[in-house]
Scaffold this active site. Sequence first.
Site, PDB file in Angstrom:
ATOM      1  N   ASP A 143       9.007   2.749   0.466  1.00 25.07           N
ATOM      2  CA  ASP A 143       7.909   3.432   1.140  1.00 25.07           C
ATOM      3  C   ASP A 143       7.970   3.024   2.603  1.00 25.07           C
ATOM      4  O   ASP A 143       7.521   1.944   2.989  1.00 25.07           O
ATOM      5  CB  ASP A 143       6.577   3.055   0.498  1.00 25.07           C
ATOM      6  CG  ASP A 143       5.405   3.744   1.192  1.00 25.07           C
ATOM      7  OD1 ASP A 143       5.595   4.290   2.299  1.00 25.07           O
ATOM      8  OD2 ASP A 143       4.297   3.711   0.620  1.00 25.07           O
ATOM      9  N   TYR A 174       0.846  -1.195   0.000  1.00 24.51           N
ATOM     10  CA  TYR A 174       0.000   0.000   0.000  1.00 24.51           C
ATOM     11  C   TYR A 174       0.877   1.238   0.000  1.00 24.51           C
ATOM     12  O   TYR A 174       1.807   1.352   0.810  1.00 24.51           O
ATOM     13  CB  TYR A 174      -0.901   0.002   1.238  1.00 24.51           C
ATOM     14  CG  TYR A 174      -1.863   1.171   1.281  1.00 24.51           C
ATOM     15  CD1 TYR A 174      -2.869   1.310   0.330  1.00 24.51           C
ATOM     16  CD2 TYR A 174      -1.771   2.137   2.295  1.00 24.51           C
ATOM     17  CE1 TYR A 174      -3.764   2.373   0.378  1.00 24.51           C
ATOM     18  CE2 TYR A 174      -2.670   3.196   2.351  1.00 24.51           C
ATOM     19  CZ  TYR A 174      -3.665   3.314   1.385  1.00 24.51           C
ATOM     20  OH  TYR A 174      -4.541   4.369   1.439  1.00 24.51           O
ATOM     21  N   LYS A 200       3.456   8.840   9.247  1.00 26.31           N
ATOM     22  CA  LYS A 200       3.137   8.224  10.527  1.00 26.31           C
ATOM     23  C   LYS A 200       4.072   8.676  11.658  1.00 26.31           C
ATOM     24  O   LYS A 200       3.910   9.788  12.143  1.00 26.31           O
ATOM     25  CB  LYS A 200       3.040   6.710  10.359  1.00 26.31           C
ATOM     26  CG  LYS A 200       1.905   6.374   9.358  1.00 26.31           C
ATOM     27  CD  LYS A 200       1.455   4.945   9.299  1.00 26.31           C
ATOM     28  CE  LYS A 200       0.190   4.810   8.454  1.00 26.31           C
ATOM     29  NZ  LYS A 200       0.321   4.107   7.219  1.00 26.31           N
TER      30      LYS A 200
HETATM   31  C1  LIG Z   1      -0.200   4.580   5.823  1.00 31.55           C
HETATM   32  C2  LIG Z   1       0.624   4.341   4.614  1.00 31.55           C
HETATM   33  C3  LIG Z   1       0.562   5.172   3.489  1.00 31.55           C
HETATM   34  C4  LIG Z   1      -0.450   6.277   3.359  1.00 31.55           C
HETATM   35  O1  LIG Z   1      -0.265   7.282   4.318  1.00 31.55           O
HETATM   36  P1  LIG Z   1      -1.498   8.267   4.632  1.00 31.55           P
HETATM   37  O2  LIG Z   1      -0.923   9.223   5.622  1.00 31.55           O
HETATM   38  O3  LIG Z   1      -2.597   7.414   5.149  1.00 31.55           O
HETATM   39  O4  LIG Z   1      -1.857   8.930   3.341  1.00 31.55           O
HETATM   40  C5  LIG Z   1       1.437   4.955   2.451  1.00 31.55           C
HETATM   41  N1  LIG Z   1       2.341   3.959   2.504  1.00 31.55           N
HETATM   42  C6  LIG Z   1       2.428   3.136   3.551  1.00 31.55           C
HETATM   43  C7  LIG Z   1       3.463   2.058   3.555  1.00 31.55           C
HETATM   44  C8  LIG Z   1       1.563   3.291   4.632  1.00 31.55           C
HETATM   45  O5  LIG Z   1       1.642   2.437   5.665  1.00 31.55           O
END
Ligand SMILES: *Cc1c(COP(=O)(O)O)cnc(C)c1O
Length: 432
Positions: free
Chosen positions: A243, A148, A271
Amino acid sequence: MPSMPTTRASQDLYARARRVIPGGVNSPVRAFGSVGGTPRFMVHGEGAHLVDADGNRYLDYVMSWGPLILGHCHPEVVAAAKDAIDRGSSYGAPTAGEVELAETIRDAVPAVEMVRCVSSGTEAAMSAIRLARGATGRDTLVKFGGHYHGHSDALLVDAGSGVATFGLPNSPGVTRGATADTVVVPWNDRTAVEAAFRAHPDGIAVVACEPVPANMGVVPAEAGFLEFLREITAANGALLLFDEVMSGFRVARGGAGEHSGVVPDLVALGKVVGGGYPLAAFGGSADVMRQLAPEGPVYQAGTLSGNPVAVAAGLAQLRLLDDAAYKGLADRADQLIEGLQGVFDAAGVPAAVPRVASLFSVFFTGEPVRDYAGARAADHGRYARFFNGMLARGHYLPPSGYEALFVSLAHTPEDIASTVAAAHEVARDLVA
Ligand SMILES: *Cc1c(COP(=O)(O)O)cnc(C)c1O
């Protein structure tokens, strides 16, 4: 079973919410769609606990999906945010805090020489992809099934998190054109990555991955796989994007780059970096980052980017994340993982609790999980029963078997022992 706590206030709020907010929630997994029941409307958090609108207290293993590595309302983070608020919410002009945050990230995260702040992980990943395409002059993006990277169009293909939870193969509204240059391959599958490079000679701009995949449950890279991605991208003139929105400042201070020793070209963060406020960032080598406007031609901007309140909170949190903090997190994760695995084994419930450092999740399956197909093959109905049994006992787990559990430094050994004890009771119902 303990008597179900009263949820009248949450039920009323949920009914009102569903009339004015699609599904009653502002992010899909919050709706408890795959586990059933009423989503709990929260009133406040304190340390490792959440309190809902009915006054029920929960031990929280969601922790806002990762940001709250110190727990809710850590006094130093709160003080930093309040101090910033008193000086102004936003200026639309640069501040010293942004410079300090960029320097902090540069010093911590391998690969990062320069940083740009944004407001969400979605933006960080999306902007890093645009930059990779702009910097290489190539179009094709390779991503992995079940990973994701937020909800931008080009990345919303075979994605994890809510897309996995709700079993949506792809989202309506994302055009064929938007994903025409996105190639999806199975995680941990070298042959598929090699085939993608053969099929797109000189065309691949970037290979994007979660180096610690945690949005289809936690499905670690097999030995040598991240090294393989590093080699094949470098050999073909493509960039490697980690990511690390989830893993950054969590699996180690320097994220998976530090933990694995594999250094990518670009890193997306979110995060933890924002201390629970809307802040994310992406960074990489100075050469690549200087392609961004205003130094270079690749456009990227944001009204609230580098927001002073979020920057202050993020800096306050990052200041506290030293070696002892990561040792403490690993100890808490050890206790919970060993406890849960022991409970499931004793009850004869086939389960795996895969982990990287303090990132882990529960799969109810006796088969090894090495990719998205494996994650989907786990027993998600059994996870829903486990979730509800734990919730009824005051332990708030992620409302989806495709999400990681989060421990924080606010969780005490007693807290975790109480969660293992509750799991012991719930596991008996899982065999039935
Ligand atoms: C949470 C997450 C996102 C998206 O971040 P948001 O602040 O919800 O837009 C993208 N990549 C990873 C790996 C994530 O865990």
